[in-house]
Each structure stands twice: as structure tokens, then as C-alpha cells.
Design a protein around this motif. Structure first.
Motif, mmCIF file in Angstrom:
data_model
loop_
_atom_site.group_PDB
_atom_site.id
_atom_site.type_symbol
_atom_site.label_atom_id
_atom_site.label_comp_id
_atom_site.label_asym_id
_atom_site.label_seq_id
_atom_site.Cartn_x
_atom_site.Cartn_y
_atom_site.Cartn_z
ATOM 1 N N PRO A 9 33.803 -15.241 36.340
ATOM 2 C CA PRO A 9 33.797 -15.876 35.094
ATOM 3 C C PRO A 9 33.465 -17.318 35.508
ATOM 4 N N ASP A 10 33.228 -17.626 36.703
ATOM 5 C CA ASP A 10 32.837 -19.116 37.182
ATOM 6 C C ASP A 10 31.366 -19.067 37.160
ATOM 7 N N MET A 11 30.718 -19.454 36.303
ATOM 8 C CA MET A 11 28.930 -19.391 36.192
ATOM 9 C C MET A 11 28.591 -20.748 36.891
ATOM 10 N N ARG A 44 22.769 -15.667 35.956
ATOM 11 C CA ARG A 44 23.772 -14.885 35.064
ATOM 12 C C ARG A 44 23.251 -14.056 34.093
ATOM 13 N N ALA A 72 24.402 -11.125 31.292
ATOM 14 C CA ALA A 72 25.423 -10.187 30.585
ATOM 15 C C ALA A 72 24.723 -9.045 30.125
ATOM 16 N N ARG A 74 27.086 -16.818 21.008
ATOM 17 C CA ARG A 74 27.967 -17.341 21.921
ATOM 18 C C ARG A 74 27.512 -17.022 23.284
ATOM 19 N N GLU A 79 26.125 -19.213 26.005
ATOM 20 C CA GLU A 79 27.182 -20.155 26.853
ATOM 21 C C GLU A 79 27.449 -19.690 28.163
ATOM 22 N N ASP A 80 27.518 -18.374 28.451
ATOM 23 C CA ASP A 80 28.011 -17.571 29.549
ATOM 24 C C ASP A 80 26.911 -16.888 30.496
ATOM 25 N N THR A 114 36.177 -10.202 25.443
ATOM 26 C CA THR A 114 34.634 -10.792 25.605
ATOM 27 C C THR A 114 33.755 -9.350 25.175
ATOM 28 N N VAL A 140 29.707 -10.159 32.183
ATOM 29 C CA VAL A 140 28.748 -11.107 32.952
ATOM 30 C C VAL A 140 28.435 -10.889 34.403
#
Length: 266
Positions: free
Chosen positions: A5-7, A33, A35, A56, A59-60, A259, A263
Motif C-alpha cells: 500500500p506504500d507506493m 506500480r 494495478a 482513481r 493515484e495508486d 479497493t 496494486v
């Protein structure tokens, strides 16, 4: 490679006017990263259900992998409904078809519509994005391990197995074109039994095939495999060589978090 979760910060873009080609070089050491999601099953009456997902995800993640069964029957109107949402995506997309896209007998048209919308479809091709390779294909059924169906007996059985072999060969050709040190394989069907556990054992042979894992394990640069199809399967497993395999069918992801994609850092 671990889901996280920490990208990190978004990788630098490719130089203007240059299109990365598969197999050119290993690429930068910066992590990407990625997804992934499959099994959206957009129907004829589905209206903007996934707009938030596509708006969205940038963003991840830096790349979005679409693992098949994006629509219900492969009808053009379903694909158009999907594209109403998908066009909101701001990052590169790579995808494969699922079995549902074949139901109407026009998978080539579905592929064309998705390609025209900017999705890099894997039907024997491979792509490099920011130093990471993307390869794969739909995959096929046939069972796992010692219970995998063999080419023996009736002509119809041999034809079925030959389809599985040819599909695995197409995916291998896709992987083989890459020379990147880090590669991701997209599938719809599972390459390992681990990620179909939870589905009725009687249908396991129809959820994937070990032939896919055998192909994957020949290539040291494959660091991640993502697939869909098994709605009640397990979230993750590994090939015999230890390559991590993740089931990213949306019904499975919904059991893990709110979610609508998973990711990974590659």
C-alpha cells in the motif's frame, strides 16, 4: 516483488516521441506500480459502474492490467458501455480477453474496440512500459498437475488438448520476445491450482491449466502473474519455481478490501 500500500514516486515518463519496444533493454531500476483487476462483467444495461475505478487508479499505480471477462457476452454494446468508463483512465493499460468476450463469436471486434480505446491487448504481442515487460494472453483450461488432461483417446479430446497447447505456445512466444529483467504475465485462466481453491473441485479443470505455469517457469525474468476467472478462488499462490500468482477477479478482490484493484510493485 510484493503487493504494497506504500507506493513510491511515479516513474519518469519516456522521452517525448519515443515508443518503448519489447526486448530492447532491461530498463531502469526504478520500481513500477502495477494495478490489476479482472471480471468486471459489464452488461448491456451497465452504466458507469466503474467510472470511479478508472478515474482513481492513476493515484495508486503507473500501469493498469485488465485480466479478461471485462464484459458479459462480447457484445459491442457491452464494450461501448465499458469504454464510457475506461476512457477516464490516465495511465497505460494492458489487457487480455476472457472466455466471456468470446461468447458472441466476435473476439477480434472486442479486441479492436479495446485497442482503439488505448488498451494494449496481448494476443501474442508483448510490451515494455518504463523498463517492465508485459506479456501473456487469455490462457485455456485443462487441469492441474497429475490431473491435467492429456492428448489421448477420442479425436475430440485430442483437439481440446491441442487448443490448450497452442494457446500456451502463443503465450510463450509473447514472453520470449521480452528481454527486460522484470516482466509481468497477464492471463485470464489460472496457471496454478492454488488460486482456484475455494471453487468446487469438480470444476477446477475448467479454471486453468498447469501448461501455463510450465511456460512461465521457463523464464527467469517473470516476476509476477495476474489472472481472473475464478470468482470464488483464493487470492494468491505460486508456480513450482516460486513465481507469485495473484487472482485479481473482482469478486475475490472485494473479499480483501474496498479497493476495486490490487496494486503491486515490480
Amino acid at each position: 516483488m510484493t503487493p504494497s500500500p506504500d507506493m513510491p514516486a511515479e516513474p519518469a515518463a519516456s522521452p517525448a516521441g519515443q515508443t518503448p519496444q519489447p526486448g530492447m533493454d532491461a530498463g531502469p531500476g526504478q520500481r513500477l506500480r502495477v494495478a490489476a483487476v479482472g471480471d468486471l462483467h459489464v452488461g448491456e444495461t451497465t452504466q458507469r459502474v466503474y467510472r470511479d475505478l478508472f478515474e482513481r487508479v492513476h493515484e495508486d499505480a503507473d500501469v493498469l492490467c485488465l485480466c479478461g471477462d471485462l464484459v458479459n457476452f462480447g457484445k459491442s454494446v457491452e464494450v461501448e458501455n465499458l469504454l464510457e468508463d475506461l476512457r477516464a483512465c490516465r495511465i497505460p493499460m494492458v489487457g487480455v480477453l476472457g472466455n466471456h468476450e468470446h461468447d458472441c463469436g466476435q473476439p477480434e471486434e472486442v479486441t479492436r474496440l479495446l485497442t482503439d480505446a488505448g488498451v494494449r491487448m496481448l494476443t501474442g504481442e508483448a510490451y515494455e512500459i518504463e523498463g517492465v515487460g508485459f506479456a501473456g494472453g487469455k490462457g485455456f483450461v485443462g487441469g492441474f498437475g497429475r490431473y491435467m488432461l492429456s492428448s489421448f483417446g477420442e479425436t475430440s479430446i485430442k483437439t481440446f488438448v491441442q487448443e490448450a497447447v497452442e494457446d500456451a505456445n502463443l503465450i510463450e512466444n509473447s514472453i520470449r520476445t521480452l528481454r527486460t529483467e522484470r516482466s509481468v504475465v497477464l492471463l485470464h485462466y489460472s496457471p496454478v491450482v492454488d488460486t482456484v481453491v475455494g471453487e468446487p473441485p469438480e470444476i477446477h479443470p475448467f479454471l486453468g491449466s498447469s501448461r501455463l505455469a510450465e511456460v512461465i517457469d521457463r523464464y527467469e525474468n517473470v516476476k509476477l502473474v495476474v489472472h481472473g476467472h475464478a470468482h470464488r478462488g483464493a487470492p494468491q499462490g505460486r508456480t513450482a519455481r516460486g513465481v507469485p500468482v495473484y487472482n485479481v477477479a473482482l469478486p475475490v478482490l472485494r473479499t480483501l478490501s474496498d479497493t476495486p484493484y490490487r496494486v503491486f510493485e515490480i
